[in-house]
Design a protein around this motif. Structure first.
Motif, PDB file in Angstrom:
ATOM      1  N   ASP A 201      62.688  70.369  36.167  1.00 15.75           N
ATOM      2  CA  ASP A 201      63.286  71.647  35.753  1.00 15.75           C
ATOM      3  C   ASP A 201      62.413  72.850  36.115  1.00 15.75           C
ATOM      4  O   ASP A 201      62.928  73.910  36.481  1.00 15.75           O
ATOM      5  N   VAL A 202      61.103  72.677  35.996  1.00 19.03           N
ATOM      6  CA  VAL A 202      60.197  73.800  36.293  1.00 19.03           C
ATOM      7  C   VAL A 202      60.223  74.119  37.784  1.00 19.03           C
ATOM      8  O   VAL A 202      60.296  75.283  38.195  1.00 19.03           O
ATOM      9  N   VAL A 203      60.184  73.060  38.602  1.00 17.50           N
ATOM     10  CA  VAL A 203      60.241  73.258  40.057  1.00 17.50           C
ATOM     11  C   VAL A 203      61.582  73.903  40.442  1.00 17.50           C
ATOM     12  O   VAL A 203      61.637  74.822  41.267  1.00 17.50           O
ATOM     13  N   ALA A 204      62.660  73.471  39.803  1.00 24.78           N
ATOM     14  CA  ALA A 204      63.983  74.038  40.101  1.00 24.78           C
ATOM     15  C   ALA A 204      64.033  75.518  39.739  1.00 24.78           C
ATOM     16  O   ALA A 204      64.576  76.342  40.483  1.00 24.78           O
ATOM     17  N   ASP A 205      63.441  75.859  38.619  1.00 22.29           N
ATOM     18  CA  ASP A 205      63.370  77.252  38.192  1.00 22.29           C
ATOM     19  C   ASP A 205      62.669  78.109  39.229  1.00 22.29           C
ATOM     20  O   ASP A 205      63.131  79.185  39.598  1.00 22.29           O
ATOM     21  N   ARG A 206      61.523  77.596  39.703  1.00 23.10           N
ATOM     22  CA  ARG A 206      60.765  78.324  40.735  1.00 23.10           C
ATOM     23  C   ARG A 206      61.615  78.486  41.986  1.00 23.10           C
ATOM     24  O   ARG A 206      61.606  79.539  42.619  1.00 23.10           O
ATOM     25  N   LEU A 207      62.334  77.437  42.362  1.00 31.49           N
ATOM     26  CA  LEU A 207      63.135  77.493  43.587  1.00 31.49           C
ATOM     27  C   LEU A 207      64.247  78.530  43.468  1.00 31.49           C
ATOM     28  O   LEU A 207      64.519  79.263  44.415  1.00 31.49           O
ATOM     29  N   HIS A 208      64.882  78.583  42.299  1.00 36.06           N
ATOM     30  CA  HIS A 208      65.936  79.588  42.117  1.00 36.06           C
ATOM     31  C   HIS A 208      65.374  80.993  42.277  1.00 36.06           C
ATOM     32  O   HIS A 208      66.026  81.877  42.836  1.00 36.06           O
ATOM     33  N   MET A 209      64.151  81.183  41.830  1.00 35.08           N
ATOM     34  CA  MET A 209      63.523  82.507  41.997  1.00 35.08           C
ATOM     35  C   MET A 209      63.082  82.737  43.437  1.00 35.08           C
ATOM     36  O   MET A 209      63.345  83.800  44.001  1.00 35.08           O
ATOM     37  N   LEU A 210      62.415  81.730  44.006  1.00 32.85           N
ATOM     38  CA  LEU A 210      61.841  81.924  45.341  1.00 32.85           C
ATOM     39  C   LEU A 210      62.903  82.257  46.386  1.00 32.85           C
ATOM     40  O   LEU A 210      62.667  83.071  47.276  1.00 32.85           O
ATOM     41  N   ARG A 211      64.081  81.660  46.260  1.00 31.70           N
ATOM     42  CA  ARG A 211      65.082  81.902  47.305  1.00 31.70           C
ATOM     43  C   ARG A 211      65.748  83.270  47.141  1.00 31.70           C
ATOM     44  O   ARG A 211      66.495  83.720  47.993  1.00 31.70           O
ATOM     45  N   ASN A 212      65.517  83.912  46.006  1.00 34.46           N
ATOM     46  CA  ASN A 212      66.251  85.143  45.702  1.00 34.46           C
ATOM     47  C   ASN A 212      65.314  86.244  45.199  1.00 34.46           C
ATOM     48  O   ASN A 212      65.454  86.732  44.096  1.00 34.46           O
ATOM     49  N   HIS A 213      64.323  86.600  46.050  1.00 37.32           N
ATOM     50  CA  HIS A 213      63.441  87.728  45.757  1.00 37.32           C
ATOM     51  C   HIS A 213      62.653  87.590  44.457  1.00 37.32           C
ATOM     52  O   HIS A 213      62.358  88.580  43.800  1.00 37.32           O
ATOM     53  N   GLY A 214      62.340  86.366  44.091  1.00 35.46           N
ATOM     54  CA  GLY A 214      61.521  86.158  42.898  1.00 35.46           C
ATOM     55  C   GLY A 214      62.235  86.509  41.613  1.00 35.46           C
ATOM     56  O   GLY A 214      61.606  86.845  40.603  1.00 35.46           O
ATOM     57  N   SER A 215      63.563  86.397  41.642  1.00 37.30           N
ATOM     58  CA  SER A 215      64.353  86.903  40.516  1.00 37.30           C
ATOM     59  C   SER A 215      65.335  85.866  39.988  1.00 37.30           C
ATOM     60  O   SER A 215      66.040  85.225  40.770  1.00 37.30           O
ATOM     61  N   ASN A 216      65.384  85.711  38.680  1.00 35.04           N
ATOM     62  CA  ASN A 216      66.434  84.913  38.055  1.00 35.04           C
ATOM     63  C   ASN A 216      67.446  85.809  37.347  1.00 35.04           C
ATOM     64  O   ASN A 216      68.609  85.452  37.195  1.00 35.04           O
ATOM     65  N   VAL A 217      66.975  86.944  36.900  1.00 36.25           N
ATOM     66  CA  VAL A 217      67.845  87.947  36.275  1.00 36.25           C
ATOM     67  C   VAL A 217      67.836  89.153  37.199  1.00 36.25           C
ATOM     68  O   VAL A 217      66.760  89.595  37.627  1.00 36.25           O
ATOM     69  N   ARG A 218      68.991  89.633  37.537  1.00 40.63           N
ATOM     70  CA  ARG A 218      69.094  90.666  38.553  1.00 40.63           C
ATOM     71  C   ARG A 218      68.195  91.880  38.248  1.00 40.63           C
ATOM     72  O   ARG A 218      68.181  92.384  37.128  1.00 40.63           O
ATOM     73  N   TYR A 219      67.411  92.267  39.258  1.00 41.91           N
ATOM     74  CA  TYR A 219      66.467  93.390  39.184  1.00 41.91           C
ATOM     75  C   TYR A 219      65.294  93.148  38.238  1.00 41.91           C
ATOM     76  O   TYR A 219      64.593  94.067  37.869  1.00 41.91           O
ATOM     77  N   HIS A 220      65.075  91.892  37.887  1.00 45.70           N
ATOM     78  CA  HIS A 220      63.837  91.499  37.203  1.00 45.70           C
ATOM     79  C   HIS A 220      63.124  90.511  38.119  1.00 45.70           C
ATOM     80  O   HIS A 220      63.671  89.445  38.406  1.00 45.70           O
TER      81      HIS A 220
END
Ligand SMILES: *Cc1c(COP(=O)(O)O)cnc(C)c1O
Length: 364
Positions: A201-220
């Motif tokens: 889960d932690v690696v997946a979280d990082r991947l979701h951020m890494l592919r999208n400008h380091g962001s999981n919540v838009r503009y954060h």
């Protein structure tokens, strides 16, 4: 002309489904991280037997992000093979880590587990095997080495979508894995695309951020990330093809059996097969001392053939200085003798016979 791969027949079979999907997408105008990407990620994760699948912009990005998310850092050493496409090593270098090339097994053409431990140093943090040509690497041995030395196991599955070993899909056996959807791969998009898989889960979280400008919540933005998303258009294509991937891979396997049977009495080494690994034949690769003669005869008969790979990575200009003292005898010998002949699901049995006849003619 018989090409190495012909994508047109495959498209013709699924044209309606793809055109309907694309039409709906165009009407929706939701092009980035929409419902098709989410659905495809879910469907791919189910197929591969992993908890998370994260769509990215290419196979090269998939490997880069798979290594980053696994925790590989600048200055680390990553053990891999030199008998692969350049992107395997590029992904390591993007991070500022160093590829450490280990020789391959002469039968499977995959990294030789026997030689890995001698290459481990204090700086080694990961092993990056490639399931080359669709042949699964010896994952049990690699898992044991990683466990013993506390290394991360990251898989290069660019050529192995649907391959498995001991009933485990490639891409489900390490901390993370990268797949490519380059159009000619076993599961191919209509442009560039890639996928990273993980159960963590932690690696997946990082991947979701890494592919999208380091962001999981838009503009954060929590880390420096990348613009590396699988796009909706490619996801539409991939969803249609994923439904049929077993059928495509089974056909490749049937063609390979046919080739290997018909070529068995000739002085060529046919691809290795055993009962543990399900090889999905991204390429059908032979070894022969008579490579030039065979390839010339094929060309004279309008049949394509290609050398994957004529120059191993440690002998490429970009790496030549750094690795000038490195000898990889098996890799070097195989790159001197290997060549690949056409294989794709739509290739006819009749054309297999024709190709075999031309190869046979070289020896008669
Ligand atoms: C195709 C391939 C890649 C790179 O994939 P792209 O989608 O072209 O970036 C990486 N590794 C191997 C072994 C490949 O064959």
């Amino acid at each position: 002309m018989i090409p190495m791969v012909d994508l047109k027949d495959q498209y013709a079979e699924i044209r309606e489904e793809i055109q309907t999907g694309l039409n709906d997408l165009l009407e929706s105008c939701h092009f980035i991280l929409g419902s098709n990407v989410h659905a495809f990620e879910q469907e791919a994760a189910n197929y591969l037997g992993v908890k998370h699948a994260i769509g990215v912009a290419s196979g090269t990005d998939a490997l880069h992000l798979a290594l980053l998310a696994a925790g590989v850092k600048k200055g680390d050493e990553v053990i891999t093979t030199a008998f692969t496409f350049i992107a395997t090593a590029e992904a390591i270098r993007y991070i500022g880590a160093t590829p450490v090339f280990v020789d391959i097994d002469p039968d499977t053409f995959n990294i030789d587990p026997e030689q890995i431990e001698a290459a481990i140093t204090k700086k080694t943090t990961a092993i990056l095997p490639v399931h080359l040509f669709g042949q699964p690497a010896e994952m049990e041995r690699l898992q044991a080495i990683c466990k013993k030395h506390e290394l991360k196991l990251v898989e290069d599955c660019a050529q192995s979508f649907g391959a498995s070993i001991n009933d485990n899909q490639t891409g489900s056996m390490g901390i993370s894995a990268g797949f490519s959807f380059f159009p000619s791969k076993n599961l191919g998009a209509f442009g560039d695309g890639g996928l990273v898989t993980t159960d963590d889960d932690v690696v997946a979280d990082r991947l979701h951020m890494l592919r999208n400008h380091g962001s999981n919540v838009r503009y954060h933005h929590d880390v420096i990330g990348y613009n590396s998303r699988l796009d909706e258009i490619q996801a539409v294509i991939l969803r249609a093809k994923l439904k049929r991937i077993d059928q495509y891979n089974e056909r490749r396997r049937r063609l390979a059996v046919s080739y290997s049977k018909q070529l068995s009495d000739l002085p060529v080494q046919t691809p290795y097969e055993d009962n543990r690994g399900i090889h999905v034949y991204h390429q059908y690769t032979l070894l022969s001392e008579h490579r030039n003669d065979i390839m010339q005869a094929l060309q004279n008969n309008e049949i394509a053939s290609t050398i994957y790979y004529p120059i191993p990575l440690h002998r490429q200009n970009v790496f030549a200085d750094q690795y000038k003292n490195l000898q990889l005898p098996v890799t070097e010998d195989i790159s001197r003798r290997c060549f690949s002949i056409p294989i794709y699901p739509e290739l006819s049995d009749q054309n297999i016979c024709k190709i075999v006849d031309v190869i046979r003619s070289v020896f008669s």
